[in-house]
Design a protein around this motif. Sequence first.
Motif, short mmCIF file in Angstrom:
data_model
loop_
_atom_site.label_atom_id
_atom_site.label_comp_id
_atom_site.label_asym_id
_atom_site.label_seq_id
_atom_site.Cartn_x
_atom_site.Cartn_y
_atom_site.Cartn_z
N LEU A 212 0.83 -1.21 0.00
CA LEU A 212 0.00 0.00 0.00
C LEU A 212 0.86 1.26 0.00
O LEU A 212 0.47 2.28 -0.58
CB LEU A 212 -0.93 -0.01 1.20
CG LEU A 212 -2.01 -1.10 1.17
CD1 LEU A 212 -2.73 -1.19 2.51
CD2 LEU A 212 -3.00 -0.82 0.03
N SER A 213 2.03 1.21 0.63
CA SER A 213 2.91 2.38 0.65
C SER A 213 3.47 2.67 -0.74
O SER A 213 3.76 3.83 -1.07
CB SER A 213 4.07 2.16 1.63
OG SER A 213 3.60 2.02 2.95
N ALA A 215 1.84 1.80 -3.60
CA ALA A 215 0.73 1.59 -4.55
C ALA A 215 0.75 2.57 -5.71
O ALA A 215 0.42 2.21 -6.84
CB ALA A 215 -0.60 1.65 -3.81
N SER A 216 1.14 3.81 -5.46
CA SER A 216 1.14 4.81 -6.54
C SER A 216 2.22 5.85 -6.25
O SER A 216 2.83 5.87 -5.18
CB SER A 216 -0.23 5.49 -6.63
OG SER A 216 -0.45 6.35 -5.53
N ILE A 219 1.86 9.72 -2.85
CA ILE A 219 2.00 9.11 -1.52
C ILE A 219 0.94 9.61 -0.54
O ILE A 219 0.69 8.94 0.46
CB ILE A 219 3.42 9.31 -0.95
CG1 ILE A 219 3.79 10.79 -0.87
CG2 ILE A 219 4.43 8.57 -1.78
CD1 ILE A 219 5.15 11.00 -0.22
N GLN A 221 -2.23 9.77 -1.39
CA GLN A 221 -3.27 8.78 -1.66
C GLN A 221 -2.90 7.45 -0.99
O GLN A 221 -3.78 6.74 -0.46
CB GLN A 221 -3.43 8.59 -3.17
CG GLN A 221 -4.50 7.56 -3.54
CD GLN A 221 -4.62 7.38 -5.05
OE1 GLN A 221 -4.33 8.31 -5.81
NE2 GLN A 221 -5.06 6.21 -5.47
N ASN A 222 -1.61 7.11 -1.00
CA ASN A 222 -1.18 5.87 -0.36
C ASN A 222 -1.46 5.91 1.14
O ASN A 222 -1.84 4.89 1.74
CB ASN A 222 0.31 5.63 -0.60
CG ASN A 222 0.63 5.42 -2.07
OD1 ASN A 222 -0.27 5.20 -2.88
ND2 ASN A 222 1.90 5.51 -2.42
N CYS A 223 -1.29 7.07 1.75
CA CYS A 223 -1.62 7.21 3.18
C CYS A 223 -3.11 6.95 3.42
O CYS A 223 -3.50 6.27 4.38
CB CYS A 223 -1.24 8.60 3.68
SG CYS A 223 0.53 8.89 3.84
N GLU A 225 -5.10 5.13 1.63
CA GLU A 225 -5.41 3.71 1.45
C GLU A 225 -4.89 2.85 2.60
O GLU A 225 -5.51 1.84 2.95
CB GLU A 225 -4.84 3.24 0.11
CG GLU A 225 -5.53 3.91 -1.09
CD GLU A 225 -5.04 3.36 -2.42
OE1 GLU A 225 -4.18 2.46 -2.40
OE2 GLU A 225 -5.52 3.84 -3.47
N LEU A 226 -3.78 3.23 3.20
CA LEU A 226 -3.29 2.52 4.38
C LEU A 226 -4.30 2.58 5.52
O LEU A 226 -4.58 1.57 6.17
CB LEU A 226 -1.94 3.10 4.82
CG LEU A 226 -0.70 2.63 4.06
CD1 LEU A 226 0.48 3.56 4.31
CD2 LEU A 226 -0.32 1.20 4.46
#
Length: 584
Positions: A212-213, A215-216, A219, A221-223, A225-226
């Motif tokens: 997830l970190s 994922a894209s 970052i 957005q990655n936060c 999603e986490l």
Amino acid sequence: MNDLESQTIYLQDSVIKLSAGQRSDQGRKEQNEDCLGFFHPEGNLLATKGAAAVIADGVSTAEAGGEAARYCVQEFLSDYFDTPDIWTVSKSAQKVLTAINRLLYTRSHEYLSTSRGHICTLSVLVIKSKTAHLFHIGDSRIYLIRNNELELLTTDHTTQLNRKDSCLARAMGMDTHLEIDYLSMEIQQGDLFLLSTDGVHDSLTPAMLKQLSLASEDIQQNCEELLEAAYEAGSTDNLSCQLVRVDQLNDESINQMNDRLTLLPFPPELEQGMKIDGYLIEKELYASNRSQLYRVRDLETDQIWVMKTPSRNYEDDTAYIERFIMEEWVGSRIQSPHVVPVHIPNRAKNFLYYLMEFIEGVALDTWMIENPSPKPALVIKLVKQMAEGLKSFHQRETLHQDLKPSNIVVRPDNSAVIVDFGSVFVAGINEIFVPLERDRILGTMNYSDPVFRLGQNTGIKGDMFSLAAITYEMFTHKLPFGNALESCETPQQLEKLNYIPADRYNPIIPIWFDRALEKSMMINPTQRYDSIDQMMQDLTEPSPDFLVPREKVQKTPNALLFWQLMSLVWFMTALFTLIAFWLK
């Protein structure tokens, strides 16, 4: 939380690009007791202090845990960047964290009857130049993702109560003594740091954290999603995480650095009557193969200054130029009545030089010639003032490294001022990467620590050696090792050095005073004093350990009785001498 956009940060010595994102949510709890923050300054402050990410988790069993977490994050990001820019990251952070912990502990005990514990976990990431500095206590975490591998960099400070339950063993505000983990490591381009509270990392596997970190490219957005994944996984705690990515590290070449450092040309050869940048050259005060000093007059204000200019011998030496520029920067940050103030002019320079206050008086080496038999009380007064000047360097993690009589001015009122910054070592600046081998000045042979000249930096003990050697000379007009230091080039030669007792040259010197000097200049640095204050204590008050003569006691009854009687005589003589010569 607002998105933190990728930004270009201009370091004093390079360009670094960081991307950062962060997110915090109360999750399934009624309130959010987590707190996080990220701050990066610009320009020189970023070069000297770095960028910082901080995450804290308030202990749920402590009523004021959330308040403690918010206080930790806010105060660290405020106070850390206010610490002296000469300090190292480690010293700056430790000072700030110790103060925060003390206040939290005090607040907890103010409300002891209502169990309002101000306790929280805390993890801090500071990125300065090419190094990451980690400070950690509790069970929040810092991970590193490098080359598609996830590594946990911190250790949870927990105690297992049973199979299911555990409790914190260490946390901010839990104890008066702060025991915080510290780690420094070299970073690489592409490194991604993940900071998280247990609501996130306890609910997701390491594989999911990494996936997830990464994922894209976004970052932030990655936060998001986490946190969403941790919530979906059933987390019942607050949810917080930060991602900090190193997008670009310093790629400055030696040629680029040289271009930056040589923006200002060296001044021409200066002579009396010449003018430069509105300053009239009145007199050359000093010249060596490394620099020149001139007394100058500001034509606008009529103020007298001392101008230091670089030697044209080093126009092509980038390391020399960096050190010369650093002298002004360091000098402007040392504040003491016994260190010459550096003057920062309010108009632009067209050449490389810097200005210092003009100190009326004579150099200490000249003063010693003019005062062959000074009163001991006056010498001790001057030594105390030199010690205070050195301590003002040490308080900012700066070593002078070249204290000698010609670098000390004695004013007409018999006060001492240190007037040179040419050999200083600054721990905080040494942390900043530059693509060259920094200029290393070894100090003056008969006064600088001989161990330092063999490659070992003895820290404040090196400056202590110099101060003791000068004190010895002021009382004896001799050097403590004669001229033997000049020929010491190997450890074996150092081992053969013999200290010459000062009372051999000046019989009024008490044995306790001489032995304090000797201890300050022991060849083995571990046998010296640990601080200048300790040294000055033994130079101004007789130490019982130093009242016995240094000569070995003979193993015969008569000799033993003789030395016992002599010890008593020495003790009485020392006290009388102290009263008669030192304290008047």
